[in-house]
Scaffold this active site. Structure first.
Site, mmCIF file in Angstrom:
data_model
loop_
_atom_site.group_PDB
_atom_site.id
_atom_site.type_symbol
_atom_site.label_atom_id
_atom_site.label_comp_id
_atom_site.label_asym_id
_atom_site.label_seq_id
_atom_site.Cartn_x
_atom_site.Cartn_y
_atom_site.Cartn_z
ATOM 1 N N ARG A 93 0.802 -1.231 0.000
ATOM 2 C CA ARG A 93 0.000 0.000 0.000
ATOM 3 C C ARG A 93 0.834 1.279 0.000
ATOM 4 O O ARG A 93 0.452 2.288 0.589
ATOM 5 C CB ARG A 93 -0.948 0.031 1.212
ATOM 6 C CG ARG A 93 -1.855 -1.171 1.346
ATOM 7 C CD ARG A 93 -3.007 -1.120 0.342
ATOM 8 N NE ARG A 93 -4.077 -2.011 0.733
ATOM 9 C CZ ARG A 93 -4.237 -3.250 0.273
ATOM 10 N NH1 ARG A 93 -3.399 -3.730 -0.619
ATOM 11 N NH2 ARG A 93 -5.254 -3.982 0.668
ATOM 12 N N SER A 142 -10.619 -1.389 3.299
ATOM 13 C CA SER A 142 -9.858 -1.786 4.494
ATOM 14 C C SER A 142 -9.441 -0.535 5.244
ATOM 15 O O SER A 142 -8.843 0.371 4.666
ATOM 16 C CB SER A 142 -8.598 -2.549 4.107
ATOM 17 O OG SER A 142 -8.941 -3.741 3.471
ATOM 18 N N GLU A 224 -4.990 2.724 7.210
ATOM 19 C CA GLU A 224 -4.663 2.508 5.802
ATOM 20 C C GLU A 224 -5.321 3.615 4.972
ATOM 21 O O GLU A 224 -4.782 4.081 3.977
ATOM 22 C CB GLU A 224 -5.182 1.147 5.336
ATOM 23 C CG GLU A 224 -4.919 0.906 3.866
ATOM 24 C CD GLU A 224 -5.148 -0.530 3.437
ATOM 25 O OE1 GLU A 224 -4.922 -1.444 4.253
ATOM 26 O OE2 GLU A 224 -5.556 -0.729 2.300
HETATM 27 C C1 LIG Z 1 -14.752 -1.054 -0.903
HETATM 28 C C2 LIG Z 1 -13.277 -0.877 -1.156
HETATM 29 C C3 LIG Z 1 -12.476 -1.993 -1.329
HETATM 30 C C4 LIG Z 1 -11.099 -1.857 -1.555
HETATM 31 N N1 LIG Z 1 -10.350 -2.959 -1.770
HETATM 32 C C5 LIG Z 1 -9.031 -2.831 -2.029
HETATM 33 C C6 LIG Z 1 -8.224 -3.980 -2.302
HETATM 34 O O1 LIG Z 1 -8.683 -5.105 -2.311
HETATM 35 N N2 LIG Z 1 -6.914 -3.790 -2.538
HETATM 36 C C7 LIG Z 1 -6.358 -2.545 -2.548
HETATM 37 O O2 LIG Z 1 -5.143 -2.441 -2.784
HETATM 38 N N3 LIG Z 1 -7.088 -1.440 -2.294
HETATM 39 C C8 LIG Z 1 -8.416 -1.566 -2.044
HETATM 40 N N4 LIG Z 1 -9.174 -0.457 -1.796
HETATM 41 C C9 LIG Z 1 -8.495 0.853 -1.718
HETATM 42 C C10 LIG Z 1 -8.520 1.615 -3.028
HETATM 43 O O3 LIG Z 1 -9.342 1.015 -3.966
HETATM 44 C C11 LIG Z 1 -7.152 1.685 -3.583
HETATM 45 O O4 LIG Z 1 -6.301 2.403 -2.741
HETATM 46 C C12 LIG Z 1 -7.330 2.387 -4.917
HETATM 47 O O5 LIG Z 1 -6.618 1.700 -5.858
HETATM 48 C C13 LIG Z 1 -7.225 3.840 -4.923
HETATM 49 O O6 LIG Z 1 -7.645 4.304 -6.206
HETATM 50 P P1 LIG Z 1 -8.448 5.648 -6.418
HETATM 51 O O7 LIG Z 1 -8.480 5.878 -7.874
HETATM 52 O O8 LIG Z 1 -9.738 5.603 -5.677
HETATM 53 O O9 LIG Z 1 -7.441 6.668 -5.745
HETATM 54 P P2 LIG Z 1 -7.698 7.730 -4.599
HETATM 55 O O10 LIG Z 1 -8.196 7.041 -3.385
HETATM 56 O O11 LIG Z 1 -8.440 8.866 -5.168
HETATM 57 O O12 LIG Z 1 -6.194 8.177 -4.371
HETATM 58 C C14 LIG Z 1 -5.282 7.378 -3.653
HETATM 59 C C15 LIG Z 1 -3.952 8.117 -3.594
HETATM 60 O O13 LIG Z 1 -3.379 8.126 -4.885
HETATM 61 C C16 LIG Z 1 -3.148 9.444 -5.305
HETATM 62 N N5 LIG Z 1 -3.451 9.496 -6.724
HETATM 63 C C17 LIG Z 1 -4.595 9.134 -7.354
HETATM 64 N N6 LIG Z 1 -4.490 9.305 -8.682
HETATM 65 C C18 LIG Z 1 -3.234 9.787 -8.895
HETATM 66 C C19 LIG Z 1 -2.525 10.186 -10.066
HETATM 67 N N7 LIG Z 1 -3.070 10.138 -11.284
HETATM 68 N N8 LIG Z 1 -1.264 10.650 -9.914
HETATM 69 C C20 LIG Z 1 -0.706 10.740 -8.686
HETATM 70 N N9 LIG Z 1 -1.319 10.379 -7.545
HETATM 71 C C21 LIG Z 1 -2.573 9.910 -7.661
HETATM 72 C C22 LIG Z 1 -4.090 10.311 -4.492
HETATM 73 O O14 LIG Z 1 -3.592 11.626 -4.389
HETATM 74 C C23 LIG Z 1 -4.062 9.587 -3.170
HETATM 75 O O15 LIG Z 1 -2.907 9.907 -2.460
HETATM 76 C C24 LIG Z 1 -10.540 -0.568 -1.583
HETATM 77 C C25 LIG Z 1 -11.364 0.558 -1.435
HETATM 78 C C26 LIG Z 1 -12.708 0.418 -1.242
HETATM 79 C C27 LIG Z 1 -13.567 1.638 -1.136
#
Ligand SMILES: Cc1cc2nc3c(=O)[nH]c(=O)nc-3n(C[C@H](O)[C@H](O)[C@H](O)COP(=O)(O)OP(=O)(O)OC[C@H]3O[C@@H](n4cnc5c(N)ncnc54)[C@H](O)[C@@H]3O)c2cc1C
Length: 238
Positions: A93, A142, A224
């Site tokens: 992560r 998580s 997390e």
């Molecule tokens: C129901 C649920 C289940 C989940 N299950 C998992 C799982 O199984 N495994 C897992 O690893 N995660 C899981 N997650 C967490 C989440 O999906 C991951 O962290 C996800 O990949 C984040 O993607 P996002 O596009 O929503 O990014 P955001 O949450 O919007 O951003 C996350 C971080 O990345 C940065 N960021 C986003 N886009 C960019 C970009 N283009 N350039 C630079 N920085 C950027 C943001 O500034 C922030 O710091 C889950 C979340 C939820 C809500």
């Protein structure tokens, strides 16, 4: 910065898949599967590729680090550069993106697979997630890191010895409630907004969980979920 439609393209070539940072993980997995490339681990992860790379997202034993070839990034000074996974130091992560850098696209290479088999695997993963996680509730996923940290990269932190959900269960906090915030009955490491929870309800419940877990097991759970904005009132000035 919200990356829009110009950043959601997905292109495949052989076993290589290049996706814009705004492409949804689920779409990338499906398009890759249709082209016979196994990026199925992305199918059930909410969010888009930029966030997935930044967080080294993954599940069921496979993480971005396992299949990322390189990323295209715009640096704070406006330069467009290509970074290798090694430069990003992807870990559980975590990544070390240069401060203020914006990922614009990422290129993956995945193992080959028959599209029907990959579709079936994705359907299994969706069913597994529905069975074990509150996928219909409002949640940020998580809530706390598994204390030992884990990845599928074979590195030293690759252990599953301590699970956050187990520590929360042992502390008797499954189903715990604060205002409209509830620790899910279905998966005790999922903080949910059951009834119009305020940010303070969610954060206070999380802090309560951390305190109880510390009291029962001596382990300090780390968030997390990234919290942004003002701290909850109880923490203000602390
Ligand atoms: C129901 C649920 C289940 C989940 N299950 C998992 C799982 O199984 N495994 C897992 O690893 N995660 C899981 N997650 C967490 C989440 O999906 C991951 O962290 C996800 O990949 C984040 O993607 P996002 O596009 O929503 O990014 P955001 O949450 O919007 O951003 C996350 C971080 O990345 C940065 N960021 C986003 N886009 C960019 C970009 N283009 N350039 C630079 N920085 C950027 C943001 O500034 C922030 O710091 C889950 C979340 C939820 C809500």
């Amino acid at each position: 910065i919200r990356l829009g439609r110009g950043f959601n393209g997905i292109e495949t070539s052989g076993t290589t898949v290049t996706a814009g940072a705004a492409a949804l993980d689920a779409h990338v997995a499906r398009k890759a599967a249709a082209a016979g490339v196994d990026l199925t681990f992305l199918r059930t992860i909410p969010g888009s590729i930029g966030g997935a790379v930044r967080m080294n997202a993954g599940c069921y034993g496979t993480y971005v680090a396992d299949h990322l070839r390189d990323v295209q990034v715009v640096l704070r000074d406006g330069r467009l550069v290509t970074l290798s996974p090694a430069a990003l130091e992807l870990a559980y992560r975590r990544s070390t993106l240069p401060p203020g850098a914006v990922i614009v696209s990422a290129t993956f290479t995945g193992p080959e697979g028959a599209p029907e088999a990959l579709e079936a695997r994705m359907a299994d993963q969706l069913a597994k997630r529905d069975a074990t996680q509150p996928t219909k509730d409002r949640t940020a996923g998580s809530t706390f890191r598994n204390p030992a940290g884990f990845s599928s990269t074979g590195k030293a932190d690759d252990t599953h010895e301590m699970k956050a959900w187990k520590l929360i269960d042992d502390a008797g906090m499954r189903g715990a409630r604060e205002g409209g915030a509830v620790m899910s009955e279905k998966h005790s490491n999922f903080l949910t907004n059951a009834e119009n929870a305020s940010a303070a309800d969610l954060e206070n419940l999380g802090e309560m969980i951390r305190k109880k877990v510390y009291e029962t097991s001596g382990v300090t759970l780390e968030w997390e979920i990234m919290r942004v904005g003002e701290p909850a009132p109880e923490e203000a000035g602390g």
